[in-house]
Design a protein around this motif. Structure first.
Motif, PDB file in Angstrom:
ATOM      1  N   HIS A  93       0.814  -1.214   0.000  1.00 11.61           N
ATOM      2  CA  HIS A  93       0.000   0.000   0.000  1.00 11.61           C
ATOM      3  C   HIS A  93       0.850   1.267   0.000  1.00 11.61           C
ATOM      4  N   LEU A  94       2.171   1.121  -0.031  1.00 11.50           N
ATOM      5  CA  LEU A  94       3.056   2.280  -0.003  1.00 11.50           C
ATOM      6  C   LEU A  94       3.528   2.643  -1.406  1.00 11.50           C
ATOM      7  N   SER A  95       4.127   3.823  -1.500  1.00  9.45           N
ATOM      8  CA  SER A  95       4.640   4.329  -2.771  1.00  9.45           C
ATOM      9  C   SER A  95       6.107   3.943  -2.899  1.00  9.45           C
ATOM     10  N   ARG A  96       6.433   3.047  -3.831  1.00  9.23           N
ATOM     11  CA  ARG A  96       7.805   2.560  -3.957  1.00  9.23           C
ATOM     12  C   ARG A  96       8.748   3.664  -4.413  1.00  9.23           C
ATOM     13  N   ASP A  97       8.320   4.547  -5.319  1.00 10.37           N
ATOM     14  CA  ASP A  97       9.224   5.589  -5.805  1.00 10.37           C
ATOM     15  C   ASP A  97       9.624   6.553  -4.685  1.00 10.37           C
ATOM     16  N   PHE A  98       8.664   6.928  -3.841  1.00  8.26           N
ATOM     17  CA  PHE A  98       8.972   7.774  -2.693  1.00  8.26           C
ATOM     18  C   PHE A  98       9.833   7.005  -1.692  1.00  8.26           C
ATOM     19  N   ALA A  99       9.446   5.760  -1.436  1.00  5.60           N
ATOM     20  CA  ALA A  99      10.175   4.949  -0.457  1.00  5.60           C
ATOM     21  C   ALA A  99      11.586   4.627  -0.912  1.00  5.60           C
ATOM     22  N   SER A 100      11.835   4.614  -2.227  1.00  4.78           N
ATOM     23  CA  SER A 100      13.166   4.250  -2.722  1.00  4.78           C
ATOM     24  C   SER A 100      14.227   5.205  -2.215  1.00  4.78           C
ATOM     25  N   ALA A 101      13.952   6.502  -2.278  1.00  7.13           N
ATOM     26  CA  ALA A 101      14.929   7.480  -1.797  1.00  7.13           C
ATOM     27  C   ALA A 101      15.098   7.386  -0.282  1.00  7.13           C
ATOM     28  N   LEU A 102      14.019   7.090   0.416  1.00  4.03           N
ATOM     29  CA  LEU A 102      14.096   6.954   1.873  1.00  4.03           C
ATOM     30  C   LEU A 102      14.895   5.709   2.254  1.00  4.03           C
ATOM     31  N   THR A 103      14.659   4.619   1.517  1.00  2.00           N
ATOM     32  CA  THR A 103      15.413   3.388   1.764  1.00  2.00           C
ATOM     33  C   THR A 103      16.898   3.602   1.476  1.00  2.00           C
ATOM     34  N   ALA A 104      17.173   4.329   0.394  1.00  2.00           N
ATOM     35  CA  ALA A 104      18.570   4.598   0.044  1.00  2.00           C
ATOM     36  C   ALA A 104      19.276   5.338   1.180  1.00  2.00           C
ATOM     37  N   ARG A 105      18.610   6.334   1.749  1.00  2.00           N
ATOM     38  CA  ARG A 105      19.238   7.094   2.836  1.00  2.00           C
ATOM     39  C   ARG A 105      19.453   6.210   4.066  1.00  2.00           C
ATOM     40  N   GLU A 106      18.512   5.330   4.343  1.00  2.00           N
ATOM     41  CA  GLU A 106      18.663   4.422   5.477  1.00  2.00           C
ATOM     42  C   GLU A 106      19.896   3.534   5.332  1.00  2.00           C
ATOM     43  N   HIS A 107      20.271   3.242   4.089  1.00  2.00           N
ATOM     44  CA  HIS A 107      21.410   2.357   3.834  1.00  2.00           C
ATOM     45  C   HIS A 107      22.668   3.137   3.474  1.00  2.00           C
ATOM     46  N   GLY A 108      22.660   4.422   3.726  1.00  2.00           N
ATOM     47  CA  GLY A 108      23.868   5.219   3.539  1.00  2.00           C
ATOM     48  C   GLY A 108      24.099   5.769   2.151  1.00  2.00           C
ATOM     49  N   TYR A 109      23.107   5.661   1.256  1.00  2.00           N
ATOM     50  CA  TYR A 109      23.217   6.199  -0.096  1.00  2.00           C
ATOM     51  C   TYR A 109      22.445   7.508  -0.206  1.00  2.00           C
ATOM     52  N   ARG A 110      22.705   8.227  -1.276  1.00  2.43           N
ATOM     53  CA  ARG A 110      21.919   9.417  -1.588  1.00  2.43           C
ATOM     54  C   ARG A 110      21.182   9.213  -2.907  1.00  2.43           C
ATOM     55  N   SER A 111      20.177  10.021  -3.148  1.00  2.00           N
ATOM     56  CA  SER A 111      19.379   9.947  -4.371  1.00  2.00           C
ATOM     57  C   SER A 111      19.522  11.262  -5.126  1.00  2.00           C
ATOM     58  N   VAL A 112      19.574  11.185  -6.449  1.00  2.00           N
ATOM     59  CA  VAL A 112      19.804  12.381  -7.256  1.00  2.00           C
ATOM     60  C   VAL A 112      18.787  12.471  -8.382  1.00  2.00           C
ATOM     61  N   SER A 113      18.595  13.674  -8.867  1.00  2.00           N
ATOM     62  CA  SER A 113      17.773  13.918 -10.048  1.00  2.00           C
ATOM     63  C   SER A 113      18.717  14.198 -11.211  1.00  2.00           C
ATOM     64  N   VAL A 114      18.494  13.526 -12.339  1.00  2.46           N
ATOM     65  CA  VAL A 114      19.393  13.637 -13.490  1.00  2.46           C
ATOM     66  C   VAL A 114      18.699  14.440 -14.584  1.00  2.46           C
ATOM     67  N   ASP A 115      19.169  15.649 -14.813  1.00  2.00           N
ATOM     68  CA  ASP A 115      18.523  16.541 -15.779  1.00  2.00           C
ATOM     69  C   ASP A 115      18.491  15.974 -17.191  1.00  2.00           C
ATOM     70  N   ASP A 116      19.554  15.238 -17.575  1.00  4.55           N
ATOM     71  CA  ASP A 116      19.641  14.728 -18.944  1.00  4.55           C
ATOM     72  C   ASP A 116      18.768  13.499 -19.177  1.00  4.55           C
ATOM     73  N   ALA A 117      18.238  12.900 -18.127  1.00  6.18           N
ATOM     74  CA  ALA A 117      17.384  11.719 -18.266  1.00  6.18           C
ATOM     75  C   ALA A 117      15.936  12.179 -18.400  1.00  6.18           C
ATOM     76  N   ILE A 118      15.576  12.623 -19.585  1.00  8.63           N
ATOM     77  CA  ILE A 118      14.278  13.264 -19.793  1.00  8.63           C
ATOM     78  C   ILE A 118      13.178  12.239 -20.032  1.00  8.63           C
ATOM     79  N   CYS A 119      12.098  12.399 -19.283  1.00  6.24           N
ATOM     80  CA  CYS A 119      10.922  11.541 -19.395  1.00  6.24           C
ATOM     81  C   CYS A 119       9.727  12.410 -19.746  1.00  6.24           C
TER      82      CYS A 119
END
Length: 400
Positions: free
Chosen positions: A223-249
Motif C-alpha cells: 500500500h506504499l509508494s515505492r518511488d517515494f520509499a526508494s529514496a528513503l530506503t537509500a538514505r537508510e542504507h547510507g546512499y543518496r538519491s539524485v535527479s538527473v537533468d539529462d534523463a528526460i521523461c
C-alpha cells in the motif's frame, strides 16, 4: 479575537511561504557548493555499461503497450545489456497478448493471477530482475533514447543509490489541457535540481527512476509508494538519491481534470502512508539535512491544504469587523467557485487556461484534504491502482 484570527491565517500562510518559497530559496543559496561534486561524478564513467533491468508494471494498457515496448527496444543502450520485464497486474484486456508478441525480441511477460496494485506487481517481479541497475517506469510515458544512459552514468558515483529522471509535462499540439499540471511539474523538477546539488533528493519520480538492486530488494508494503520509499530506503542504507537533468521523461498531461483529481488523492494518500512508515527519517539528530529536507519538501507542503480551512475561518472572523476583510473573503470564495468551474465544464469542453490553472490549484488542495482523510482512516484500497490514462506523446524530441 483579532489576534486569534490573524494567527489562524498566519499558520497556513507561513507554512506555504516556507514550503514553496523559503525552502527552495535556502537550497539555492547552498546549491553552488554541490556543482563540483556533480560534475566529477559525471566524469567517472567506466568503459563497460552495466546490465540494466527495466521493470514495467501494467494494468489494461492495450492501447499504448505496443508503442511503449517499441520505444524501449529502440533506446540508445547496448541491447544485450538490457532486460525488459512486463508485470501484468491481472490485465483483462489484450495487454498480455500484445506483450507476448514481443517475447521473441527478449521482452519477458509475468502474468499476475490477481490484482494487487503497482507496488505489489513490482514486488512480484523483483526476484526475476538480473540487472546491476533496476529501472522502474510506467507504460504511459516516453523517455528520450539517451535517457537510460544518462541515469546509468549517475551510478558512477558510489554514493548514489537512486537516480531519478526529469519529468517534462507535455500536452497535445492543439489543446492546453491541464496547464496547471505542467507548471507544477516544472517547479518540482527545479526544486529537485537544487536538492541534488545540496546532497540529494527525498523522493524519486514514479514514471522513470533507477535504483541499485540491493535497495530494490528491500521489501516495501504493497500500500506504499515505492518511488517515494526508494529514496528513503537509500538514505537508510547510507546512499543518496539524485535527479538527473539529462534523463528526460515525457509525461502526457491528463486530459481529464477528474482523472487528475483521483490520481492526486491516490498519490498523496500513499505518500502520507509511506512517510508514516519511514517517519524515523524525519529525525534531524540522526539524519541531519536529509530530515530537514523531508520535513520541508513533503510534510510542510502536505500540511498546507490541511490548514487552509483554518485560514478561511480566520478570514471569516476578521470579516465580521473589517470591510476590507469582507472584500478579501468574497474574493477567496469567488476564486473557489471559479476553480470549481473546471470540473463543471466536463472533459469534452476545455475551460480557458486561466480557469484551468485555478481549477488545478483548487482541485489539488481538495484532493489533499481527501488524501489526509483516507490516511487517517488507514485505508488500503489505494494499493490496487487504476493507472491514469494519458494520451500518447509520440516520438520524443531528439530521437531522430
Amino acid at each position: 479575537m483579532t489576534e486569534i484570527a490573524w494567527l489562524m491565517i498566519g499558520i497556513p500562510v507561513g507554512l506555504f511561504l516556507y514550503a514553496y518559497l523559503a525552502y527552495p530559496g535556502l537550497l539555492a543559496i547552498f546549491a553552488p557548493l554541490g556543482r563540483v561534486r556533480e560534475a566529477e561524478a559525471r566524469a567517472r564513467v567506466g568503459a563497460d555499461w552495466p546490465f540494466v533491468s527495466i521493470s514495467l508494471p501494467v494494468y489494461n494498457e492495450e492501447a499504448v503497450i505496443r508503442e511503449t515496448l517499441e520505444a524501449w527496444l529502440a533506446i540508445d543502450y547496448p541491447r544485450d545489456r538490457v532486460q525488459i520485464v512486463v508485470a501484468s497486474d491481472a490485465s483483462t484486456d489484450k495487454t498480455n497478448e500484445v506483450v507476448a508478441q514481443f517475447e521473441d525480441r527478449g521482452v519477458e511477460l509475468v502474468r499476475l493471477p490477481a490484482r494487487g496494485g503497482k507496488t505489489a506487481a513490482e514486488n512480484a517481479v523483483a526476484p526475476l530482475l538480473r540487472g546491476d541497475i533496476i529501472i522502474n517506469t510506467d507504460a504511459s510515458v516516453r523517455v528520450r533514447p539517451d535517457a537510460v544512459e544518462a541515469l546509468v552514468r549517475a551510478f558512477a558515483d558510489p554514493t548514489v543509490g537512486v537516480a531519478s529522471g526529469r519529468d517534462v509535462s507535455v500536452g497535445s499540439p492543439t489543446t492546453d489541457e491541464n496547464v496547471g499540471e505542467a507548471g507544477y511539474v516544472g517547479y518540482e523538477m527545479w526544486v529537485r535540481r537544487l536538492e541534488t546539488r545540496t546532497g540529494g533528493i527525498i523522493g524519486a519520480s514514479g514514471c522513470f527512476y533507477a535504483i541499485r538492486p540491493a535497495l530494490h530488494s528491500v521489501p516495501i508494503p504493497e500500500h506504499l509508494s515505492r518511488d517515494f520509499a526508494s529514496a528513503l530506503t537509500a538514505r537508510e542504507h547510507g546512499y543518496r538519491s539524485v535527479s538527473v537533468d539529462d534523463a528526460i521523461c515525457l509525461v502526457p498531461r491528463t486530459g481529464s481534470l477528474r482523472a487528475e483529481f483521483r490520481r492526486k488523492v491516490r498519490t498523496m494518500a500513499r505518500g502520507l502512508d509511506t512517510l508514516r512508515y519511514k517517519r524515523g527519517l524525519m529525525n534531524p539528530l540522526r539524519y541531519g539535512g536529509f530530515a530537514l529536507k523531508l520535513v520541508s519538501h513533503k510534510l510542510c507542503r502536505w500540511l498546507v491544504p490541511l490548514t487552509l480551512p483554518l485560514a478561511l475561518a480566520g478570514l471569516l472572523l476578521l470579516a465580521l469587523q473589517w470591510p476590507l476583510a469582507r472584500v478579501a473573503l468574497v474574493a477567496v470564495l469567488l476564486g473557489l467557485a471559479v476553480g470549481g468551474l473546471g470540473y463543471v465544464w466536463g472533459d469534452d469542453r476545455r475551460p480557458p487556461p486561466a480557469i484551468a490553472v485555478l481549477t488545478y490549484a483548487v482541485g489539488a488542495n481538495v484532493a489533499a484534504l481527501v488524501a489526509w482523510a483516507r490516511s487517517f482512516r488507514s485505508r488500503r484500497d489505494d494499493a490496487v491502482w487504476e493507472p491514469t490514462r494519458r494520451a500518447t506523446v509520440g516520438q520524443p524530441p531528439g530521437s531522430a
